[in-house]
Scaffold this motif. Structure first.
Motif, PDB file in Angstrom:
ATOM      1  N   UNK A 126      -6.470   5.076   0.037  1.00 19.72           N
ATOM      2  CA  UNK A 126      -7.923   4.953   0.132  1.00 19.72           C
ATOM      3  C   UNK A 126      -8.270   3.486   0.351  1.00 19.72           C
ATOM      4  N   UNK A 127      -9.511   3.207   0.689  1.00 18.63           N
ATOM      5  CA  UNK A 127      -9.930   1.809   0.931  1.00 18.63           C
ATOM      6  C   UNK A 127      -9.696   0.953  -0.312  1.00 18.63           C
ATOM      7  N   UNK A 128     -10.066   1.497  -1.472  1.00 16.94           N
ATOM      8  CA  UNK A 128      -9.885   0.744  -2.725  1.00 16.94           C
ATOM      9  C   UNK A 128      -8.403   0.525  -3.005  1.00 16.94           C
ATOM     10  N   UNK A 129      -7.622   1.606  -2.882  1.00 15.40           N
ATOM     11  CA  UNK A 129      -6.180   1.505  -3.162  1.00 15.40           C
ATOM     12  C   UNK A 129      -5.512   0.543  -2.187  1.00 15.40           C
ATOM     13  N   UNK A 130      -5.958   0.566  -0.927  1.00 16.70           N
ATOM     14  CA  UNK A 130      -5.374  -0.338   0.061  1.00 16.70           C
ATOM     15  C   UNK A 130      -5.607  -1.795  -0.291  1.00 16.70           C
ATOM     16  N   UNK A 131      -6.822  -2.106  -0.761  1.00 13.26           N
ATOM     17  CA  UNK A 131      -7.152  -3.477  -1.149  1.00 13.26           C
ATOM     18  C   UNK A 131      -6.303  -3.930  -2.330  1.00 13.26           C
ATOM     19  N   UNK A 132      -6.171  -3.040  -3.320  1.00 16.38           N
ATOM     20  CA  UNK A 132      -5.362  -3.384  -4.506  1.00 16.38           C
ATOM     21  C   UNK A 132      -3.891  -3.509  -4.122  1.00 16.38           C
ATOM     22  N   UNK A 133      -3.425  -2.605  -3.263  1.00 16.00           N
ATOM     23  CA  UNK A 133      -2.015  -2.638  -2.861  1.00 16.00           C
ATOM     24  C   UNK A 133      -1.690  -3.942  -2.122  1.00 16.00           C
ATOM     25  N   UNK A 159       2.045  -8.198   7.282  1.00 14.85           N
ATOM     26  CA  UNK A 159       2.973  -7.331   8.024  1.00 14.85           C
ATOM     27  C   UNK A 159       3.447  -6.158   7.155  1.00 14.85           C
ATOM     28  N   UNK A 160       3.750  -6.454   5.893  1.00 19.44           N
ATOM     29  CA  UNK A 160       4.213  -5.391   4.981  1.00 19.44           C
ATOM     30  C   UNK A 160       3.101  -4.372   4.770  1.00 19.44           C
ATOM     31  N   UNK A 161       1.885  -4.871   4.554  1.00 16.09           N
ATOM     32  CA  UNK A 161       0.755  -3.956   4.334  1.00 16.09           C
ATOM     33  C   UNK A 161       0.539  -3.075   5.562  1.00 16.09           C
ATOM     34  N   UNK A 218       0.681   0.950   5.766  1.00 16.69           N
ATOM     35  CA  UNK A 218      -0.599   1.621   5.955  1.00 16.69           C
ATOM     36  C   UNK A 218      -0.791   2.219   7.347  1.00 16.69           C
ATOM     37  N   UNK A 219      -0.118   1.670   8.344  1.00 21.61           N
ATOM     38  CA  UNK A 219      -0.381   2.111   9.711  1.00 21.61           C
ATOM     39  C   UNK A 219       0.823   2.756  10.401  1.00 21.61           C
ATOM     40  N   UNK A 220       1.927   2.856   9.672  1.00 22.29           N
ATOM     41  CA  UNK A 220       3.119   3.441  10.277  1.00 22.29           C
ATOM     42  C   UNK A 220       2.928   4.947  10.497  1.00 22.29           C
TER      43      UNK A 220
END
Length: 203
Positions: free
Chosen positions: A8-15, A52-54, A58-60
């Motif tokens: 989710x947007x929130x989880x992505x930011x925290x991750x 790059x890791x994110x 997230x986009x793979x």
């Protein structure tokens, strides 16, 4: 077939914050950045690695394999002219894979723990730095008043130095006697980071 889960947007930011925290605690990477083994833009390369890791997570469109993540981390270290032989690449990759799975389930406990640990770690050198400055001032003020106290202060300062050094790079201190230069520079200009842990296996 089960659809690929996305953060989710929130989880992505925290991750993304979590990735940065994990990399900030990776000794081999931080040594390479601080010593600019990859040139003047070493810090930018480390920051780019977080992005790059994110992006990879997230986009793979392909399944995420830890081997691919390890390859990415290894290539990033090679771009910093650093060969890691301490098992840390596998350790970092494993932490990131677990952290990503937790974030998919909206579980941010490990990232919160890292955040708290990082704040404590960052605060410590500043406290010690101020204390050292105060010691120096009090040494000058007390020279004519109380020599014994001045001696105590200066001996405390001397103790601080190896402690701070130990926190930064345990390898250097523990192997000083047998290896004067543990991070010896190889003939071809590479920096080799040796094993960090000599006692037993990691849990």
């Amino acid at each position: 077939m089960e659809p690929e889960r996305k953060l989710s947007a929130e989880a992505g930011s925290v991750f993304q914050e979590g990735i940065g925290l994990v990399l900030s605690r990776w000794s081999a990477l931080q040594l390479a950045v601080e010593n600019e083994w990859g040139g003047r833009d070493s810090r930018r390369k480390a920051e780019q690695l977080v992005a790059d890791i994110f992006s990879w997570f997230n986009h793979s469109t392909e399944p995420l394999y830890i081997d691919d993540l390890e390859d990415m981390l290894n290539e990033a270290m090679l771009s910093l002219n650093t060969m890691t032989e301490d098992g840390s690449i596998e350790e970092v990759a494993e932490k990131l894979m677990i952290m990503h799975e937790e974030c998919l389930n909206c579980n941010f406990k490990s990232i919160e723990s890292l955040r708290e640990a990082n704040q404590r770690r960052v605060a410590l050198p500043h406290v010690r730095e101020v204390a050292n400055d105060d010691d120096e001032d009090s040494d000058e003020d007390n020279d004519n008043i109380d020599h014994s106290r001045g001696n105590d202060d200066s001996s405390n300062m001397m103790v601080d130095i190896p402690e701070a050094h130990l926190n930064l790079n345990p390898v250097d201190v523990s192997s000083n006697e047998s290896k004067p230069k543990p991070s010896a520079e190889a003939e071809d200009g590479w920096e080799v980071v040796g094993p960090r842990k000599h006692r037993g296996k990691r849990n």
